[in-house]
Structure formats: C-alpha cells, structure tokens
Motif scaffolding. Structure first.
Motif, PDB file in Angstrom:
ATOM      1  N   CYS A 123       0.827  -1.216   0.000  1.00 11.68           N
ATOM      2  CA  CYS A 123       0.000   0.000   0.000  1.00 11.68           C
ATOM      3  C   CYS A 123       0.859   1.262   0.000  1.00 11.68           C
ATOM      4  O   CYS A 123       0.398   2.331  -0.423  1.00 11.68           O
ATOM      5  CB  CYS A 123      -0.923   0.014   1.223  1.00 11.68           C
ATOM      6  SG  CYS A 123      -2.243  -1.211   1.160  1.00 11.68           S
ATOM      7  N   ARG A 133      -4.252  -0.338  -7.103  1.00 11.59           N
ATOM      8  CA  ARG A 133      -5.021  -0.964  -6.035  1.00 11.59           C
ATOM      9  C   ARG A 133      -4.234  -2.163  -5.493  1.00 11.59           C
ATOM     10  O   ARG A 133      -3.444  -2.759  -6.212  1.00 11.59           O
ATOM     11  CB  ARG A 133      -6.377  -1.462  -6.550  1.00 11.59           C
ATOM     12  CG  ARG A 133      -7.254  -0.409  -7.202  1.00 11.59           C
ATOM     13  CD  ARG A 133      -8.616  -0.989  -7.579  1.00 11.59           C
ATOM     14  NE  ARG A 133      -8.500  -2.115  -8.510  1.00 11.59           N
ATOM     15  CZ  ARG A 133      -9.549  -2.838  -8.952  1.00 11.59           C
ATOM     16  NH1 ARG A 133     -10.773  -2.559  -8.512  1.00 11.59           N
ATOM     17  NH2 ARG A 133      -9.370  -3.833  -9.798  1.00 11.59           N
ATOM     18  N   LEU A 150      -9.647  -4.823   6.640  1.00 15.20           N
ATOM     19  CA  LEU A 150     -10.709  -3.819   6.684  1.00 15.20           C
ATOM     20  C   LEU A 150     -10.324  -2.654   7.587  1.00 15.20           C
ATOM     21  O   LEU A 150     -10.660  -1.488   7.296  1.00 15.20           O
ATOM     22  CB  LEU A 150     -12.016  -4.461   7.169  1.00 15.20           C
ATOM     23  CG  LEU A 150     -12.642  -5.490   6.205  1.00 15.20           C
ATOM     24  CD1 LEU A 150     -13.908  -6.094   6.810  1.00 15.20           C
ATOM     25  CD2 LEU A 150     -12.957  -4.835   4.861  1.00 15.20           C
ATOM     26  N   ARG A 153      -8.099  -0.239   5.746  1.00 17.85           N
ATOM     27  CA  ARG A 153      -8.733   0.550   4.680  1.00 17.85           C
ATOM     28  C   ARG A 153      -8.971   1.993   5.102  1.00 17.85           C
ATOM     29  O   ARG A 153      -9.071   2.892   4.254  1.00 17.85           O
ATOM     30  CB  ARG A 153     -10.066  -0.092   4.265  1.00 17.85           C
ATOM     31  CG  ARG A 153      -9.904  -1.214   3.247  1.00 17.85           C
ATOM     32  CD  ARG A 153     -11.251  -1.749   2.775  1.00 17.85           C
ATOM     33  NE  ARG A 153     -12.119  -0.687   2.262  1.00 17.85           N
ATOM     34  CZ  ARG A 153     -12.039  -0.197   1.023  1.00 17.85           C
ATOM     35  NH1 ARG A 153     -11.141  -0.672   0.179  1.00 17.85           N
ATOM     36  NH2 ARG A 153     -12.877   0.751   0.634  1.00 17.85           N
ATOM     37  N   SER A 154      -9.071   2.241   6.396  1.00 15.35           N
ATOM     38  CA  SER A 154      -9.231   3.625   6.862  1.00 15.35           C
ATOM     39  C   SER A 154      -7.978   4.438   6.572  1.00 15.35           C
ATOM     40  O   SER A 154      -8.023   5.664   6.470  1.00 15.35           O
ATOM     41  CB  SER A 154      -9.521   3.634   8.368  1.00 15.35           C
ATOM     42  OG  SER A 154      -8.448   3.050   9.090  1.00 15.35           O
ATOM     43  N   TRP A 156      -5.638   3.287   3.975  1.00 12.40           N
ATOM     44  CA  TRP A 156      -5.398   3.150   2.542  1.00 12.40           C
ATOM     45  C   TRP A 156      -6.688   2.687   1.869  1.00 12.40           C
ATOM     46  O   TRP A 156      -7.039   1.501   1.905  1.00 12.40           O
ATOM     47  CB  TRP A 156      -4.289   2.110   2.292  1.00 12.40           C
ATOM     48  CG  TRP A 156      -2.935   2.535   2.775  1.00 12.40           C
ATOM     49  CD1 TRP A 156      -2.187   3.581   2.320  1.00 12.40           C
ATOM     50  CD2 TRP A 156      -2.153   1.915   3.808  1.00 12.40           C
ATOM     51  NE1 TRP A 156      -0.994   3.663   2.994  1.00 12.40           N
ATOM     52  CE2 TRP A 156      -0.931   2.643   3.910  1.00 12.40           C
ATOM     53  CE3 TRP A 156      -2.340   0.826   4.652  1.00 12.40           C
ATOM     54  CZ2 TRP A 156       0.056   2.321   4.821  1.00 12.40           C
ATOM     55  CZ3 TRP A 156      -1.342   0.491   5.551  1.00 12.40           C
ATOM     56  CH2 TRP A 156      -0.161   1.246   5.627  1.00 12.40           C
ATOM     57  N   ASN A 157      -7.379   3.592   1.230  1.00 17.24           N
ATOM     58  CA  ASN A 157      -8.654   3.231   0.619  1.00 17.24           C
ATOM     59  C   ASN A 157      -8.496   2.499  -0.713  1.00 17.24           C
ATOM     60  O   ASN A 157      -9.494   2.093  -1.312  1.00 17.24           O
ATOM     61  CB  ASN A 157      -9.539   4.478   0.429  1.00 17.24           C
ATOM     62  CG  ASN A 157      -8.873   5.542  -0.421  1.00 17.24           C
ATOM     63  OD1 ASN A 157      -7.878   5.276  -1.096  1.00 17.24           O
ATOM     64  ND2 ASN A 157      -9.421   6.750  -0.394  1.00 17.24           N
ATOM     65  N   HIS A 158      -7.262   2.334  -1.184  1.00 17.35           N
ATOM     66  CA  HIS A 158      -7.054   1.560  -2.408  1.00 17.35           C
ATOM     67  C   HIS A 158      -6.717   0.099  -2.079  1.00 17.35           C
ATOM     68  O   HIS A 158      -6.247  -0.649  -2.929  1.00 17.35           O
ATOM     69  CB  HIS A 158      -5.940   2.177  -3.263  1.00 17.35           C
ATOM     70  CG  HIS A 158      -4.634   2.380  -2.551  1.00 17.35           C
ATOM     71  ND1 HIS A 158      -4.497   3.209  -1.467  1.00 17.35           N
ATOM     72  CD2 HIS A 158      -3.400   1.855  -2.771  1.00 17.35           C
ATOM     73  CE1 HIS A 158      -3.237   3.195  -1.051  1.00 17.35           C
ATOM     74  NE2 HIS A 158      -2.554   2.370  -1.832  1.00 17.35           N
ATOM     75  N   LEU A 159      -6.992  -0.300  -0.842  1.00 20.84           N
ATOM     76  CA  LEU A 159      -6.787  -1.671  -0.383  1.00 20.84           C
ATOM     77  C   LEU A 159      -8.133  -2.377  -0.261  1.00 20.84           C
ATOM     78  O   LEU A 159      -9.118  -1.776   0.169  1.00 20.84           O
ATOM     79  CB  LEU A 159      -6.071  -1.654   0.973  1.00 20.84           C
ATOM     80  CG  LEU A 159      -5.993  -2.968   1.761  1.00 20.84           C
ATOM     81  CD1 LEU A 159      -5.115  -3.988   1.031  1.00 20.84           C
ATOM     82  CD2 LEU A 159      -5.468  -2.708   3.177  1.00 20.84           C
ATOM     83  N   SER A 160      -8.198  -3.658  -0.630  1.00 22.17           N
ATOM     84  CA  SER A 160      -9.445  -4.418  -0.497  1.00 22.17           C
ATOM     85  C   SER A 160      -9.133  -5.887  -0.206  1.00 22.17           C
ATOM     86  O   SER A 160      -8.058  -6.395  -0.548  1.00 22.17           O
ATOM     87  CB  SER A 160     -10.299  -4.303  -1.764  1.00 22.17           C
ATOM     88  OG  SER A 160      -9.592  -4.767  -2.894  1.00 22.17           O
TER      89      SER A 160
END
Length: 607
Positions: A123, A133, A150, A153-154, A156-160
C-alpha cells in the motif's frame, strides 16, 4: 506514439560490482564456445573408443555418467547471448497519467502478521494511490486477516480484501485464485498491468517504478520478473535457497533473449497478454514457470530485473525446504501428462511439445543425478572404466578428458566473476542432493494421492507441519534423516569414500609400480575424479546442515549498514513528502531499506 515517448523513463547506472564484471564478458563467451566444441569432440571420441573396443558395462556406465555431469551444453550455450550486457536499470518518473496497476497478493493460511507486513509495504509503494489498487486474495478464509485488512482501509482506501472461501489443500488453488482476480474481480475495472507479491514478499517503495518501464518500452513484452531476495537467509546460504545461479546465470541469459522464466513473486505483467493466452495455467503447481512458456509460445517476450526489489522469507527448517523443492518438481512433472491430454489442444502442437519436453528434461535431470551419484562408488570398485585398446587410444581419451574438465572449471569461475556473485563451482547442480526425494515425491503424487493430507502445498502456510517449530531435537533429527532422506546422502558419502579407498588399495596391490595406463583407466581418470568431487560436495550439504544447523535471523533484526558499501537507495521522493501523502510509510520504508542493507551486505561479503 511510442511507449517510451509517452512516459518519462530514466536510466540509472548499474551497481559497481555488476559493471566491474562486464569486462569478463568476452572471455566468458569465447571460453563457452571452446567448451562446446571441445565437449562435442570429446564425446565423439569417447563414444567411438568404447564402441570399437572389447567394451564392458563399466565403460558404457562411465560414458553415461559423464554425459549426465560433464555436458553443460544448455547452460553454456545460453551464455552466448550475454554479449549484449545486463538489463538496464530504469525508473519511471512523474505522477501524471501513469498506467493503472492492480497489486495481487494471493495468500492461504500464512501467519497474519507476515501477510500484513506485505500489505502495508504494498500500500505504501511510491506510486499515486489513484493509479493502483492492492487486492488481498485470501484462499485461507481467515476472518482475522479480513478484519485486519478492513481496519487498514481507513488508512489506505485503495486496499481491499477478497476470498473464494477456504481453498487450503485444493489442487491448483493459487492459479485459480489469480484467475479469479483477473476475471471476476476485474470484470468492470481492468488495469493495464498487474503485479504479484507472495504473502511474505515485502516490496521496496520503487518496485513499480523499477519494473514498469521495461514493459512500457517494449509493447511485445508481457511480463517482467524480479530476482528474489530474502530477509531471513542464514549466513552462507547453506541450502542455496537464494537460487543465485538460476537468477544470475541461467535466467539472466534468457532475459537477453526475451525468454526469462517467471519465478513467481515480484512479477509484473500486461493483463491483456495473460488473458489472451488463457489466464494462468491450472495443470501444474508451477504455474509461473508454465505461464512463461505459454507466453513465449504465443509470441510474447518476458524479462528479468536483477535489482533487489522485494524481500521474502525462506523456509527455516530442512523439512520445509525439501517440501518446497518437491512441490516445484511435481509441478514440472505435471507438464508432461497435461500436454499429452486432449484438454489443451487449443495450444499449438509446437507449444505443447515444448512444454512437455521441458518437463521431461527437468525430471530426467533429477533421475540422472540420482543414478549418477549412485554409480560413482560402483565405478571406483569396478576397475577399468575406459578402453585400453592401444596407448594412443588411452592418451587421446585422457588428454581430451583433462581438457574438457579443465575448460569447465575455467568457465565456472569466469561465470562467477562475470555475474558478480560468489558461488561454488557447478552451482547449477544446487539441491541435486534432493533428487531422490524429488523422484519419490513425484511417484507418491501420481501413485498414492494427488492432494496434500491435512496441510497445504503453500510453503508459508501455518497449516503445514514443517512450519511448527515445537518438535524435540530427537524428533527433528529423525524427521531429517528418514523423512527428508538425509540418511541416503550420508550413506552415499560413506560408500563413495570406501569405494575410493578400496580402488586405491586394489591398484596398489595389483601393480607394485602402477603404470600410466593402469591409473588413468581406473582411479585417476579425470572425469571420474571430477564427478566424485561433485558427488561428495553435493551430498555433504544436508549432512553439514544437520551437524551444524544454521541460524535463521528474524526479519526484524538488522545488522548495521556497511558505511563503505551502503545499500543503494532508489531515486524517489524524500520521506517527508511520502509521509505527508501516505501516513505510516516512513516506518515501512525504513524497515525495507534496513532489509536492503542487510541483504546487500550479505551479498557483497560473499564476493
């Protein structure tokens, strides 16, 4: 507009040790050519000498063993292309209009902390977060990992996080996991490129900027692989877990031809190329190796970058190392029946033949080494191993044999100097002491069960018993000697030493004053002595490992940086700018640079 005109790509100088080795390039090339011609002449003379003599089975066996260990035609011939020099060191500059990339992180049962370290580093790559991503592909179905991702994600919003459910122990799970990402997950948003990182492979911040330029400058290139470095490697690398010969000699030569083999983690590929050839192959555990062959057969080129751009973890038990080698060899064996079946008729006949022959060649190499090592003590006690029809025949065979062995040693040392790394001579035989274990694993896979029992083929999975370190010393010794087959290696060493002693005593007893012919036709025949050396040194590796187990350093422990030869930091933005854009990247970057320092110091101290 050409790809290299669209993007700002800059070339940087190579490391000093790589540049210094290039002055030996022409020497290596011409010695390789001499070795090829001399080798061909030698084997013709030896074959004719045996054929037109009162030959015995010992003579034919000696010739066969020589063919197994002395004929390096494939390795040597590959060096011909090295006249073009090493691959350039490139960096992609700027932040505007960069290609979109998906970083795929397949995992299955590895320790959550190990996976998260890789996730954080991925990330934090020095690349605009709007242009890439990070997809965690969990075939272990871990709720702990899902919750941890999860939470991240707060930041790094390009993580899933994505999962197909629990696939541990399923055959071809990794290739299926990657294909799931390339089809289902990328159905609507399709990037131009994809990168793959194993769960334990921490990338450097400039990973994408260092690999993408090679694809951007070559529209006919489908994939660029990176050499694998490791952060927990023991001193001296006693098991050759770095596979340095493969990366710096064999694959480096193939790279110049555009035929480099993908070694798994740290690869970046053009998505439409992999989709075009039918996604990742699912007929083998070595899906990365086979993907490379399929890409080559369909007209795509593949490259390899030597720079340290990722740092993984090697198995820190002998059982884990053996299991990893077994898995790779099972994967190569699977190439043969798959290409002979009707399921892959969509491949061209030539491609199917090439893949099948490649698998057969690798398996045959394991079989050859296994029986070749066994034949050495037998040859020593059998007496005469070459024809002695006339003195001229003896001299011709002896001097050509001596020249063949000598030129091979010269080639080996030149190869080491040219590539800038330290390696034992004939490192292409690394881990051949495992040939018997690999053959047994292949037979067990096809004759007993094609599924792992109660565990996973994933090397780093905590489900595997070899990753559980609570075994007692006696239990571990039992496991190494019997399950890992080291008892065979130990017995072979003793048998070889006894056979050599017996042969010397027999010659001295039969001849009070041994003649040149009596010596060189038996115990002093140069190839036999050379192959004896290979047998002892190769089979001593696991024995030495057991007698003096190495220390595998923890990933978090870092030695001081060598001020004289510091780790070359990639050209990128300063830490303040990175920290402002990606909170928390400073610590990740510092850890990675420390890892780089440690790896480079280890590499350089070997020179």
């Amino acid at each position: 507009m050409a790809a290299d005109q669209t993007y700002d790509i800059r070339e940087f100088p190579h490391d000093p040790q790589i540049l210094s080795g290039q002055r030996y390039r022409n020497h290596l090339y011409y010695v390789a050519q001499l070795a090829i011609w001399l080798g061909n002449l030698y084997f013709v003379v030896r074959f004719l000498a045996v054929l037109f003599s009162a030959h015995t089975w010992q003579m034919w066996l000696m010739l066969l063993v020589e063919a197994i260990f002395l004929h390096q035609l494939l390795v040597i011939a590959a060096s011909k292309v090295e006249k073009n020099g090493p691959r350039k060191k490139l960096r992609l500059q700027g932040n505007q209009n960069l290609p979109r990339v998906d970083v795929l992180l397949p995992c299955c049962g590895e320790d959550v902390d190990v996976i998260l370290a890789t996730v954080r580093a991925a990330c934090s790559l020095d690349y605009p977060d709007s242009r890439f991503r990070v997809l965690v592909l969990d075939d272990g179905g871990s709720m702990a990992l899902k919750e941890a991702v999860l939470d991240l994600r707060s930041q790094w919003n390009h993580l899933s996080y994505h999962s197909r459910g629990r696939q541990s122990g399923m055959v071809f799970a990794k290739s299926g996991n990657l294909n799931y990402a390339l089809t289902t997950l990328q159905g609507e948003t399709q990037p131009e490129f994809c990168a793959i990182l194993d769960a334990d492979s921490i990338p450097t911040p400039d990973f994408l900027r260092a690999t993408l330029p090679h694809l951007l400058q070559s529209p006919d290139a489908a994939l660029v692989s990176t050499r694998q470095y490791f952060s927990n490697l023991p001193k001296g690398d006693p098991l050759s877990q770095t596979r340095s010969h493969f990366y710096t000699c064999q694959n480096a030569a193939l790279d110049v031809l555009g035929l480099a083999i993908d070694a798994g983690s740290g690869a970046v590929f053009r998505r439409n190329a992999v989709v075009q050839v039918g996604l990742y192959p699912t007929f083998s555990f070595s899906e990365d190796w086979q993907l490379s062959q399929i890409l080559h057969g369909m007209g795509w080129r593949t490259f390899q970058v030597q720079e340290p751009l990722q740092y993984g973890l090697v198995p820190d038990l002998l059982t884990g190392h053996c299991a990893q080698q077994n898995r790779w060899n099972i994967g190569h064996a699977q190439q043969i029946p798959a290409m002979l079946s009707s399921d892959y008729k969509h491949y061209t006949r030539t491609l199917r033949w090439n893949i099948a022959c490649n698998g057969f060649g690798i398996v045959a190499g394991e079989v050859g080494c296994f029986f070749g090592f066994l034949a050495v003590p037998l040859l020593f006690v059998s007496g005469q191993v070459i024809p002695t029809t006339s003195p001229s025949v003896v001299k011709a065979q002896t001097w050509l044999a001596l020249g063949q062995v000598l030129i091979m040693w010269i080639y080996e040392y030149l190869q080491v100097v040219h590539n800038g790394f330290r390696s034992a001579p004939f490192a292409h035989l690394e881990n051949k002491w495992l040939s018997g274990s690999n053959i047994l694993a292949i037979l067990r896979f096809y004759l007993v069960s094609d599924k792992p029992k109660g565990s996973s083929f994933v090397t780093g999975s905590t489900l595997n018993s070899w990753n559980q370190h609570a075994l007692s010393r006696c239990r571990k010794l039992y496991q190494d000697l019997l399950k890992n087959g080291v008892f065979y290696n130990f017995a072979l060493i003793l048998a070889t030493i006894w056979a050599v002693s017996y042969a010397i005593a027999s010659v001295m007893t039969a001849h009070n004053d041994p003649t040149f012919t009596s010596l060189v036709s038996s115990i002093a025949f140069p190839p036999l002595l050379h192959i004896c050396y290979l047998t002892l040194t190769n089979n001593w590796v696991p024995v030495a490992y057991i007698l003096k187990p190495p220390h595998y350093p923890d990933r978090k422990s870092h030695p001081p940086i060598d001020s004289k030869r510091p780790f070359s930091r990639p050209e990128t933005k300063n830490e303040a700018v990175l920290e402002s854009r990606w909170p928390g990247v400073g610590k990740v970057r510092k850890d990675i640079l420390h890892l780089g320092s440690r790896i480079e110091v280890q590499e350089l101290t070997k020179l």
